[in-house]
Scaffold this motif. Structure first.
Motif, PDB file in Angstrom:
ATOM      1  N   UNK A   1       4.507   7.960  10.150  1.00 46.79           N
ATOM      2  CA  UNK A   1       4.905   9.362  10.118  1.00 46.79           C
ATOM      3  C   UNK A   1       4.555   9.927   8.751  1.00 46.79           C
ATOM      4  N   UNK A   2       3.643  10.911   8.733  1.00 45.59           N
ATOM      5  CA  UNK A   2       3.203  11.500   7.468  1.00 45.59           C
ATOM      6  C   UNK A   2       2.600  12.868   7.725  1.00 45.59           C
ATOM      7  N   UNK A   3       2.803  13.829   6.804  1.00 44.75           N
ATOM      8  CA  UNK A   3       2.141  15.128   6.954  1.00 44.75           C
ATOM      9  C   UNK A   3       0.623  14.997   6.989  1.00 44.75           C
ATOM     10  N   UNK A   4       0.105  14.095   6.151  1.00 43.73           N
ATOM     11  CA  UNK A   4      -1.338  13.832   6.113  1.00 43.73           C
ATOM     12  C   UNK A   4      -1.530  12.323   6.053  1.00 43.73           C
ATOM     13  N   UNK A   5      -2.290  11.783   7.000  1.00 38.26           N
ATOM     14  CA  UNK A   5      -2.668  10.376   6.992  1.00 38.26           C
ATOM     15  C   UNK A   5      -4.185  10.342   7.017  1.00 38.26           C
ATOM     16  N   UNK A   6      -4.767   9.641   6.045  1.00 38.73           N
ATOM     17  CA  UNK A   6      -6.217   9.750   5.867  1.00 38.73           C
ATOM     18  C   UNK A   6      -6.804   8.405   5.461  1.00 38.73           C
ATOM     19  N   UNK A   7      -7.931   8.036   6.090  1.00 36.19           N
ATOM     20  CA  UNK A   7      -8.658   6.831   5.722  1.00 36.19           C
ATOM     21  C   UNK A   7     -10.127   7.020   6.057  1.00 36.19           C
ATOM     22  N   UNK A   8     -11.004   6.699   5.107  1.00 38.49           N
ATOM     23  CA  UNK A   8     -12.435   6.785   5.390  1.00 38.49           C
ATOM     24  C   UNK A   8     -13.004   5.423   5.797  1.00 38.49           C
ATOM     25  N   UNK A   9     -12.133   4.407   5.897  1.00 41.06           N
ATOM     26  CA  UNK A   9     -12.573   3.080   6.350  1.00 41.06           C
ATOM     27  C   UNK A   9     -11.332   2.296   6.756  1.00 41.06           C
ATOM     28  N   UNK A  10     -10.990   2.357   8.026  1.00 43.53           N
ATOM     29  CA  UNK A  10      -9.760   1.690   8.413  1.00 43.53           C
ATOM     30  C   UNK A  10      -9.617   1.504   9.899  1.00 43.53           C
ATOM     31  N   UNK A  11      -8.487   0.903  10.286  1.00 49.20           N
ATOM     32  CA  UNK A  11      -8.118   0.696  11.690  1.00 49.20           C
ATOM     33  C   UNK A  11      -6.642   0.328  11.716  1.00 49.20           C
ATOM     34  N   UNK A  12      -5.999   0.566  12.879  1.00 46.78           N
ATOM     35  CA  UNK A  12      -4.590   0.218  13.063  1.00 46.78           C
ATOM     36  C   UNK A  12      -4.460  -0.536  14.371  1.00 46.78           C
ATOM     37  N   UNK A  13      -3.877  -1.742  14.307  1.00 46.39           N
ATOM     38  CA  UNK A  13      -3.688  -2.599  15.478  1.00 46.39           C
ATOM     39  C   UNK A  13      -2.235  -3.070  15.515  1.00 46.39           C
ATOM     40  N   UNK A  14      -1.629  -3.026  16.700  1.00 48.73           N
ATOM     41  CA  UNK A  14      -0.259  -3.496  16.830  1.00 48.73           C
ATOM     42  C   UNK A  14       0.120  -3.662  18.288  1.00 48.73           C
ATOM     43  N   UNK A  15       1.313  -4.205  18.501  1.00 52.69           N
ATOM     44  CA  UNK A  15       1.799  -4.362  19.874  1.00 52.69           C
ATOM     45  C   UNK A  15       1.963  -3.006  20.549  1.00 52.69           C
ATOM     46  N   UNK A  16       2.335  -2.019  19.764  1.00 51.56           N
ATOM     47  CA  UNK A  16       2.402  -0.622  20.212  1.00 51.56           C
ATOM     48  C   UNK A  16       2.157   0.244  18.986  1.00 51.56           C
ATOM     49  N   UNK A  17       1.712   1.478  19.206  1.00 50.40           N
ATOM     50  CA  UNK A  17       1.483   2.411  18.102  1.00 50.40           C
ATOM     51  C   UNK A  17       2.240   3.698  18.376  1.00 50.40           C
ATOM     52  N   UNK A  18       2.984   4.150  17.374  1.00 50.88           N
ATOM     53  CA  UNK A  18       3.666   5.445  17.448  1.00 50.88           C
ATOM     54  C   UNK A  18       3.333   6.196  16.159  1.00 50.88           C
ATOM     55  N   UNK A  19       2.370   7.096  16.252  1.00 52.72           N
ATOM     56  CA  UNK A  19       1.819   7.785  15.097  1.00 52.72           C
ATOM     57  C   UNK A  19       2.063   9.275  15.246  1.00 52.72           C
ATOM     58  N   UNK A  20       2.549   9.921  14.185  1.00 54.58           N
ATOM     59  CA  UNK A  20       2.832  11.357  14.283  1.00 54.58           C
ATOM     60  C   UNK A  20       2.764  11.986  12.902  1.00 54.58           C
ATOM     61  N   UNK A  21       2.529  13.302  12.903  1.00 51.50           N
ATOM     62  CA  UNK A  21       2.474  14.036  11.653  1.00 51.50           C
ATOM     63  C   UNK A  21       1.645  15.293  11.787  1.00 51.50           C
ATOM     64  N   UNK A  22       1.191  15.792  10.632  1.00 51.84           N
ATOM     65  CA  UNK A  22       0.415  17.026  10.643  1.00 51.84           C
ATOM     66  C   UNK A  22      -1.059  16.780  10.911  1.00 51.84           C
ATOM     67  N   UNK A  23      -1.636  15.773  10.248  1.00 52.17           N
ATOM     68  CA  UNK A  23      -3.074  15.528  10.368  1.00 52.17           C
ATOM     69  C   UNK A  23      -3.368  14.043  10.193  1.00 52.17           C
ATOM     70  N   UNK A  24      -4.152  13.510  11.123  1.00 49.81           N
ATOM     71  CA  UNK A  24      -4.665  12.147  10.997  1.00 49.81           C
ATOM     72  C   UNK A  24      -6.180  12.226  10.991  1.00 49.81           C
ATOM     73  N   UNK A  25      -6.759  11.733   9.906  1.00 50.22           N
ATOM     74  CA  UNK A  25      -8.212  11.680   9.785  1.00 50.22           C
ATOM     75  C   UNK A  25      -8.586  10.233   9.490  1.00 50.22           C
ATOM     76  N   UNK A  26      -9.104   9.568  10.508  1.00 47.76           N
ATOM     77  CA  UNK A  26      -9.393   8.138  10.406  1.00 47.76           C
ATOM     78  C   UNK A  26     -10.838   7.870  10.800  1.00 47.76           C
ATOM     79  N   UNK A  27     -11.600   7.292   9.888  1.00 46.72           N
ATOM     80  CA  UNK A  27     -12.965   6.875  10.181  1.00 46.72           C
ATOM     81  C   UNK A  27     -12.967   5.365  10.375  1.00 46.72           C
ATOM     82  N   UNK A  28     -13.301   4.956  11.568  1.00 49.71           N
ATOM     83  CA  UNK A  28     -13.254   3.538  11.923  1.00 49.71           C
ATOM     84  C   UNK A  28     -14.427   2.775  11.325  1.00 49.71           C
ATOM     85  N   UNK A  29     -14.130   1.590  10.804  1.00 53.37           N
ATOM     86  CA  UNK A  29     -15.157   0.671  10.317  1.00 53.37           C
ATOM     87  C   UNK A  29     -14.801  -0.715  10.831  1.00 53.37           C
ATOM     88  N   UNK A  30     -15.590  -1.278  11.764  1.00 55.50           N
ATOM     89  CA  UNK A  30     -15.231  -2.587  12.330  1.00 55.50           C
ATOM     90  C   UNK A  30     -15.216  -3.714  11.316  1.00 55.50           C
TER      91      UNK A  30
END
Length: 422
Positions: free
Chosen positions: A379-408
């Motif tokens: 939970x964040x007003x701005x969540x930002x990553x130019x090289x990332x990923x999120x893995x889990x049993x479940x995901x609950x993501x919320x906020x103002x803006x999510x900018x995620x650039x995936x890099x395997x």
């Protein structure tokens, strides 16, 4: 005595060559396949050896990167591969070869034997084959020489195919959602309110995707996929493979009370310094200074800044066997992984339980967030990553803006493909 001479004649496939002295008129003649034909055979032998050596060298380089080893192991692999194709000299000395490291495109980096460059992905091998032409040893002609060159590289197969992956339900509720990759939910997929997913939106049971969300790869029903076993917290513990692979500062923290989390504090006042390369037993109520490096916690952990308003910045790989919370009520986070190289990926946060990230400001990160045994809540007003990923049993993501650039490459590779460069 006049110099020896050679005369050859005949047609292709039936050639005669004679060696001798015009005076006193002694000649010795024999049917002899063309020198060019023999050179072609020898060239092919050398090329087969060079191909085998390049492949063996690239494979051994990958193994050294992945599990450890020395440059001497790589040189031995090259020599063994060449020797398996026979002798390539006329002096009775070990087979001769030259080798250099190459990058992924085959560009030379430096000689094998001078240290392994960080960006080396393979080797280029030149096999030197010296051989006698027919009757050369009898009549004193110099040996001939051919050289064969081959280059091979390894290409890694990353274990991650999605920017966001939930074994169960995935909810991403942002005013603006921008994900440079696909998303996968094992059960229900919820995406809000506007934005774009640069990949497929996969779901196992049900999809609730707002009209303002564009899935560039389509909305795709998908079979169940278990959470991939990317890491285990024990991998980062003392003696574990990733603890051993990391050359920088390494810290091990064990809570005296297993029911109390280890508090990592970005403000140094009143904190206890961790012990580099050793385990520290953390007593209840103690705060441990947040240090850059690899940090292993044998229990639960929390990352905060206890005093003042400032962005919590760190270069660390943090692994806990329990739950992990980054929930400072006043400060932003800016984190990059300490462990980040192609053979091991770029793990930032790894937890045996759940991972909870809550900030009233900005959450900026690089690397993989991986909850092995629980959900990831962000939970964040701005969540930002130019090289990332999120893995889990479940995901609950919320906020103002999510900018995620995936890099395997933030995930550890599951293997490598070795190929010759032509």
């Amino acid at each position: 005595m006049p110099n020896r001479r050679r005369r050859c004649g005949g047609t292709e496939g039936r050639r005669w060559c004679c060696w001798g002295w015009p005076s006193p008129g002694f000649w010795r003649c024999s049917p002899w396949p063309s020198t060019g034909g023999n050179a072609l055979v020898q060239r092919r032998r050398a090329q087969n050896a060079a191909d085998a050596a390049a492949l063996a060298g690239a494979r051994r380089l990958w193994e050294i990167r992945r599990a450890g080893g020395s440059e001497a192991d790589l040189i031995a692999a090259l020599q063994q591969a060449i020797d398996a194709h026979g002798a390539f000299n006329v002096e009775g000395q070990p087979n001769r070869f030259e080798a250099v490291y190459v990058d992924e495109q085959g560009n030379p980096l430096g000689p094998v034997g001078g240290g392994i460059p960080g960006n080396a992905r393979g080797v280029r091998v030149t096999v030197i084959n010296r051989f006698d032409a027919f009757f050369a040893g009898v009549f004193g002609f110099d040996p001939m020489e051919v050289r064969a060159l081959a280059a091979a590289v390894y290409r890694q197969a990353p274990a991650c195919a999605f920017a966001l992956f939930a074994e169960g339900a995935l909810q991403a509720k942002f005013a603006l959602l921008s994900v440079g990759g696909g998303v996968h939910a094992g059960t229900d997929l919820t995406l809000r309110w506007a934005g774009r997913i640069e990949g497929p939106c996969e779901y196992g049971a049900h999809a609730d995707i707002a009209l303002g969300i564009i899935c560039a790869g389509g909305q795709v029903p998908a079979p169940f996929q278990p959470l991939p076993a990317l890491y285990a917290p024990g991998d980062f513990a003392p003696g574990g493979p990733l603890w051993n692979a990391y050359a920088g500062d390494r810290y091990c923290l064990i809570p005296e009370d297993p029911h109390q989390p280890v508090v990592l504090d970005a403000h140094p006042a009143g904190t206890v310094d961790p012990l580099n390369g050793r385990c520290l037993t953390v007593q209840g109520g103690q705060r441990v200074r947040l240090r850059d490096g690899l940090v292993y916690v044998g229990g639960d952990a929390r990352v905060i800044r206890s005093q003042g308003r400032a962005t919590i910045r760190a270069t660390l790989t943090l692994a806990t066997t329990g739950v992990l919370r980054l929930d400072d009520p006043d400060n932003a986070y800016e984190l990059v992984p300490a462990l980040r190289d192609p053979p091991h990926g770029a793990p930032l946060l790894v937890a045996g339980g759940a991972i909870t990230i809550t900030t009233p400001s900005q959450w900026q990160w690089e690397g993989l967030i991986f909850a092995e045994g629980g959900p990831v809540a962000l939970s964040a007003p701005i969540a930002w990553s130019d090289r990332g990923a999120i893995y889990g049993r479940a995901l609950e993501l919320k906020g103002g803006q999510l900018n995620l650039r995936f890099d395997p490459s933030v995930c550890p590779p599951v293997g490598a493909r070795v190929e010759l460069l032509r």
